[in-house]
Write an enzyme that holds these catalytic residues in place. Structure first.
Site, short mmCIF file in Angstrom:
data_model
loop_
_atom_site.label_atom_id
_atom_site.label_comp_id
_atom_site.label_asym_id
_atom_site.label_seq_id
_atom_site.Cartn_x
_atom_site.Cartn_y
_atom_site.Cartn_z
N LYS A 93 0.84 -1.21 0.00
CA LYS A 93 0.00 0.00 0.00
C LYS A 93 0.88 1.26 0.00
O LYS A 93 0.69 2.16 -0.80
CB LYS A 93 -0.83 -0.05 1.29
CG LYS A 93 -2.05 0.77 1.35
CD LYS A 93 -2.70 0.69 2.73
CE LYS A 93 -3.17 -0.68 3.14
NZ LYS A 93 -4.00 -0.65 4.37
N LYS A 105 2.26 -4.13 11.11
CA LYS A 105 0.88 -4.19 11.64
C LYS A 105 0.93 -4.81 13.02
O LYS A 105 1.82 -5.62 13.31
CB LYS A 105 0.00 -5.07 10.74
CG LYS A 105 -1.48 -4.81 10.90
CD LYS A 105 -1.88 -3.57 10.14
CE LYS A 105 -3.36 -3.33 10.13
NZ LYS A 105 -3.73 -2.45 9.02
N SER A 362 -1.72 9.64 7.60
CA SER A 362 -0.78 9.37 8.70
C SER A 362 0.61 9.91 8.35
O SER A 362 1.32 10.43 9.20
CB SER A 362 -0.66 7.87 8.94
OG SER A 362 -1.68 7.41 9.79
#
Ligand code: GLU
Length: 470
Positions: A93, A105, A362
């Site tokens: 991504k 993650k 972010s």
């Protein structure tokens, strides 16, 4: 009967499929495919005089760029396989949308509804301490963010924990993103992933040939949408698409069932109802049915899975009647289902593209934190003064008079939210165009997901190649 692939295997198959198109060194393929490191922690927390033990993970997929980035999920079903799959998706991504981070993650195995606010604070601070001590949370190397079951509140506790341990780190605020605006967060981060879904669809609809390829025509106005999940991502996507682009949300699927209304469900009204009543059953403006999963198969223009992974699998994919699928969730379509749907010519906007808005904003937040200044602070008034001079000049030359309102709207300088939205919109447009050009320019690539992976893997490979492996 063959056993279904796990989520991690499913992502890995998609990646390998894309790698078969690329001419990559087999050793480098393995470096890119697999997670670099995974940590599992177990820690005790004393709640109301009783000791409870919790289990969590943080996986780092690719460190070709630092920091690595990705959310932390709180869910009772969380496990290592899922965390590794999600970490891999983060790498692809970020690479696809040119966010200069590696992928990571985290998850904590917990049902947050079983604990009160004070319990959650203790548990979160303790989990953050584990991650910080083991080097899995740090502004320069590993920066978590919200995901399912977490939000601004948890991020503020995590940032506070880091600051408490390292008060002399001048960049302590950048140790986590998705913080409340008054604690180093950025305006527009909460809505970002849903906003990105909207921008992705808007860009798709700017290409009439692509729209026709999905068996659709015209613009977004009036398109019938089925959405699964009215959490942070689904809610914002459905709200913006219906209120600003005129789509008709004919079904909202939630855990307890589905709400149906062929004339369109008022999303803000439904969200207010859910917050107040904690259920969708009693919502007055739609019909309720128990079998939510079946509603994925409804005839519609756009199906937006915005909840969990693996929702469209080989069991139900043949019955999907949507014209196109827009993957707002991570991994909602399994590898097997993807193959079958592609064979049917279904247009799928892939997760690594569609939900990249969260990590994009972010990135803006992290930049804001390490530069210690709000976007627009230096130039906003200056821009306004110049625009005001132009407006005056225009009036003098033409002799026309602008009304006060018109003049104010013309000269207004961009504030932080304007800049965040503009940066996000630009990111989503460019990434779609890159995927599209890759798809159209190759005889071996037949779908947008493979195009997305080919681009992302190519960028990661190039970065390993340039820097070298040591
Ligand atoms: N959890 C989000 C995602 O899956 C955001 C990650 C981030 O902002 O780092 O993309």
């Amino acid at each position: 009967m063959t056993t279904p692939l796990s989520f991690r295997q499913s992502v890995d198959h998609m990646v390998q499929h894309a790698m078969s198109v690329l001419d990559l060194d087999p050793g480098l393929r393995d470096v890119i495919r697999t997670c670099n490191s995974v940590i599992q922690v177990r820690f005790p927390v004393k709640l109301h005089g009783k000791i409870h033990t919790f289990k969590g993970w943080r996986a780092t997929h690719s460190t070709h760029r630092l920091p690595v980035k990705g959310g932390i999920r709180y869910a009772p079903y969380a496990d290592q396989d899922e965390v590794e799959a999600l970490a891999a998706l983060m790498s692809y991504k970020c690479a696809l949308v040119d966010v200069p981070f590696g992928g990571s993650k985290g998850a904590l195995q917990i049902d947050p509804s079983q604990y009160d606010r004070d319990d959650m604070e203790l548990i979160t601070r303790r989990f953050a301490t584990e991650l910080i001590r083991k080097g899995f949370m740090n502004p320069a190397t590993n920066v978590p963010a919200p995901d399912m079951g977490t939000g601004q509140r948890e991020m503020a506790w995590m940032a506070g924990t880091y600051k408490h341990l390292f008060p002399d780190d001048i960049n302590h605020q950048a140790c986590v993103t998705g913080k409340p605006v008054h604690h180093g967060g950025i305006r527009g981060r909460v809505e970002a992933t849903g906003r990105g879904v909207q921008y992705a669809l808007q860009e798709f609809f700017r290409h009439p040939g692509d729209v026709a390829g999905a068996g659709l025509g015209g613009g977004l106005e009036g398109k019938r949408v089925v959405i699964q999940g009215l959490g942070n991502v689904g809610y914002h996507a459905a709200k913006f698409l219906s209120e600003e682009d005129g789509v008709k949300v004919i079904a909202v699927i939630e855990r307890e069932g589905v709400l149906l209304n062929p004339d369109g469900i008022p999303i803000q009204h439904l969200r207010d109802h859910m917050v107040e009543h904690k259920t969708i059953r009693s919502f007055p403006d739609a019909d309720f049915e128990e079998d939510g999963r079946k509603a994925l198969e409804l005839e519609c223009d756009i199906l937006i899975p915005a909840a969990m992974e693996g929702q469209i699998d080989e069991q139900n994919c043949d019955r999907i009647q949507a014209k196109m699928i827009v993957e707002a969730a991570n991994g909602p379509v399994s590898f097997g289902a993807d193959q079958k749907l592609q064979a049917r010519g279904m247009v799928i906007l892939p997760d690594v593209y569609v939900n990249a808005g969260g990590v994009t904003v972010s990135y803006f937040e992290w930049i804001r934190n390490i530069s210690h200044i709000r976007f627009g602070r230096m130039q906003r008034r200056h821009d306004e003064q110049r625009a005001s001079q132009y407006a005056t000049l225009l009036q003098e030359i033409t002799g026309a008079r602008l009304s006060e309102d018109r003049r104010n709207s013309v000269i207004r300088g961009a504030d932080e939210i304007d800049l965040v939205r503009s940066g996000l919109d630009d990111t989503m447009r460019l990434a779609y165009q890159e995927m599209r050009n890759t798809l159209l320019g190759s005889e071996q690539i037949h779908d947008l997901r493979t195009a997305a992976y080919v681009i992302a893997i190519g960028k990661i490979a190039r970065s390993y190649h340039d820097v070298g492996i040591y």
